[in-house]
Design a protein around this motif. Structure first.
Motif, PDB file in Angstrom:
ATOM      1  N   GLY A  60       0.783  -1.417   0.066  1.00 41.24           N
ATOM      2  CA  GLY A  60      -0.077  -0.040  -0.056  1.00 41.24           C
ATOM      3  C   GLY A  60       0.796   1.353   0.124  1.00 41.24           C
ATOM      4  N   ASP A  61       2.065   1.287   0.327  1.00 40.97           N
ATOM      5  CA  ASP A  61       2.869   2.365   0.219  1.00 40.97           C
ATOM      6  C   ASP A  61       3.185   2.644  -1.172  1.00 40.97           C
ATOM      7  OD1 ASP A  61       2.911   2.367   2.974  1.00 40.97           O
ATOM      8  OD2 ASP A  61       4.927   1.581   3.026  1.00 40.97           O
ATOM      9  N   ARG A  62       3.340   4.224  -1.421  1.00 44.58           N
ATOM     10  CA  ARG A  62       3.846   4.595  -2.906  1.00 44.58           C
ATOM     11  C   ARG A  62       5.254   4.654  -2.678  1.00 44.58           C
ATOM     12  NH1 ARG A  62       0.352   6.957  -6.154  1.00 44.58           N
ATOM     13  NH2 ARG A  62      -1.774   7.136  -5.618  1.00 44.58           N
ATOM     14  N   VAL A  63       5.892   4.170  -3.932  1.00 40.11           N
ATOM     15  CA  VAL A  63       7.312   4.056  -4.025  1.00 40.11           C
ATOM     16  C   VAL A  63       7.685   4.795  -5.268  1.00 40.11           C
ATOM     17  CG1 VAL A  63       7.721   2.221  -2.416  1.00 40.11           C
ATOM     18  CG2 VAL A  63       7.358   2.035  -4.799  1.00 40.11           C
ATOM     19  N   THR A  64       9.088   5.279  -5.220  1.00 43.64           N
ATOM     20  CA  THR A  64       9.724   5.918  -6.431  1.00 43.64           C
ATOM     21  C   THR A  64      10.861   4.747  -6.611  1.00 43.64           C
ATOM     22  OG1 THR A  64       8.692   7.913  -6.220  1.00 43.64           O
ATOM     23  CG2 THR A  64      10.611   7.801  -7.551  1.00 43.64           C
ATOM     24  N   THR A  65      11.220   4.256  -7.713  1.00 45.53           N
ATOM     25  CA  THR A  65      12.298   3.598  -8.016  1.00 45.53           C
ATOM     26  C   THR A  65      13.522   4.541  -8.298  1.00 45.53           C
ATOM     27  OG1 THR A  65      12.086   3.087 -10.338  1.00 45.53           O
ATOM     28  CG2 THR A  65      11.163   1.581  -8.621  1.00 45.53           C
ATOM     29  N   GLY A  68      12.920   6.176 -11.760  1.00 47.44           N
ATOM     30  CA  GLY A  68      12.076   7.035 -11.802  1.00 47.44           C
ATOM     31  C   GLY A  68      10.497   6.646 -11.891  1.00 47.44           C
ATOM     32  N   ILE A  69      10.587   5.389 -11.760  1.00 49.57           N
ATOM     33  CA  ILE A  69       8.932   4.626 -11.871  1.00 49.57           C
ATOM     34  C   ILE A  69       8.402   4.757 -10.426  1.00 49.57           C
ATOM     35  CG2 ILE A  69       7.845   2.566 -12.506  1.00 49.57           C
ATOM     36  CD1 ILE A  69      10.250   1.714 -13.874  1.00 49.57           C
ATOM     37  N   ARG A  70       7.059   5.322 -10.581  1.00 47.08           N
ATOM     38  CA  ARG A  70       6.306   5.398  -9.499  1.00 47.08           C
ATOM     39  C   ARG A  70       5.453   4.334  -9.401  1.00 47.08           C
ATOM     40  NH1 ARG A  70       5.678  12.067  -9.151  1.00 47.08           N
ATOM     41  NH2 ARG A  70       7.716  12.310  -8.722  1.00 47.08           N
ATOM     42  N   GLY A  71       5.017   3.637  -8.342  1.00 46.85           N
ATOM     43  CA  GLY A  71       3.888   2.670  -8.138  1.00 46.85           C
ATOM     44  C   GLY A  71       3.476   2.548  -6.777  1.00 46.85           C
ATOM     45  N   ILE A  72       2.498   1.736  -6.500  1.00 40.09           N
ATOM     46  CA  ILE A  72       2.037   1.251  -5.186  1.00 40.09           C
ATOM     47  C   ILE A  72       2.229  -0.143  -5.027  1.00 40.09           C
ATOM     48  CG2 ILE A  72      -0.194   0.863  -3.781  1.00 40.09           C
ATOM     49  CD1 ILE A  72      -1.275   3.159  -5.547  1.00 40.09           C
ATOM     50  N   ILE A  73       2.736  -0.446  -3.852  1.00 40.54           N
ATOM     51  CA  ILE A  73       3.384  -1.860  -3.408  1.00 40.54           C
ATOM     52  C   ILE A  73       2.231  -2.891  -3.482  1.00 40.54           C
ATOM     53  CG2 ILE A  73       4.593  -3.126  -1.754  1.00 40.54           C
ATOM     54  CD1 ILE A  73       6.439  -0.703  -1.081  1.00 40.54           C
ATOM     55  N   LEU A  74       2.203  -3.901  -4.220  1.00 38.80           N
ATOM     56  CA  LEU A  74       1.290  -4.939  -3.863  1.00 38.80           C
ATOM     57  C   LEU A  74       1.738  -5.950  -2.976  1.00 38.80           C
ATOM     58  CD1 LEU A  74       0.082  -5.316  -7.577  1.00 38.80           C
ATOM     59  CD2 LEU A  74      -1.026  -4.138  -5.823  1.00 38.80           C
ATOM     60  N   VAL A  82       6.696  -6.255  -5.798  1.00 39.79           N
ATOM     61  CA  VAL A  82       5.889  -6.123  -6.927  1.00 39.79           C
ATOM     62  C   VAL A  82       5.123  -4.971  -6.689  1.00 39.79           C
ATOM     63  CG1 VAL A  82       3.979  -7.068  -7.958  1.00 39.79           C
ATOM     64  CG2 VAL A  82       5.507  -8.628  -7.153  1.00 39.79           C
ATOM     65  N   ILE A  83       5.212  -3.905  -7.528  1.00 40.43           N
ATOM     66  CA  ILE A  83       4.399  -2.768  -7.638  1.00 40.43           C
ATOM     67  C   ILE A  83       3.484  -2.538  -8.663  1.00 40.43           C
ATOM     68  CG2 ILE A  83       6.311  -1.361  -6.221  1.00 40.43           C
ATOM     69  CD1 ILE A  83       7.160  -0.155  -9.238  1.00 40.43           C
TER      70      ILE A  83
END
Length: 108
Positions: A60-65, A68-74, A82-83
């Motif tokens: 559920g946390d939002r991350v940035t790699t 530069g890829i932004r996503g939500i942790i699954l 896995v985001i």
């Protein structure tokens, strides 16, 4: 021979010569603690904060790699996460070491 001794800071008469000996090494010895305080210690502190950040991530946390890829942790595995990436809800598996920053959904 005298020129080579003068080059290394040793006077032919001993260590008490002008500009030589232990006094010549004093500025170099003082640089080591300054180098530690200015360069090494802040890097170690930053590394420790990054390790704590990786240890506290959850689904559920939002991350940035780092790329530069932004996503939500699954889901979280041992060395990968896995985001979900918008807008097409793509699922990507990235290494934990590629996580640059974390923003929890509660925070921002």
């Amino acid at each position: 021979m005298a020129t080579s001794l003068a080059f290394f800071g040793l006077a032919p008469g001993g260590l008490g010569g002008p500009g030589g000996g232990i006094i010549g090494f004093l500025p170099m010895l003082l640089l080591l603690p300054i180098l530690y305080l200015v360069m090494i210690r802040p890097q170690q502190k930053k590394q420790k904060q990054w390790q704590e950040m990786l240890g506290s991530i959850k689904a559920g946390d939002r991350v940035t790699t780092a790329g530069g890829i932004r996503g939500i942790i699954l889901s979280i595995k041992d060395d990968a996460i896995v985001i979900r990436v918008a807008p097409d809800n793509l699922k990507l598996e990235v290494a934990k070491s590629a996580i640059a920053s974390v923003t929890t959904q509660d925070g921002a």
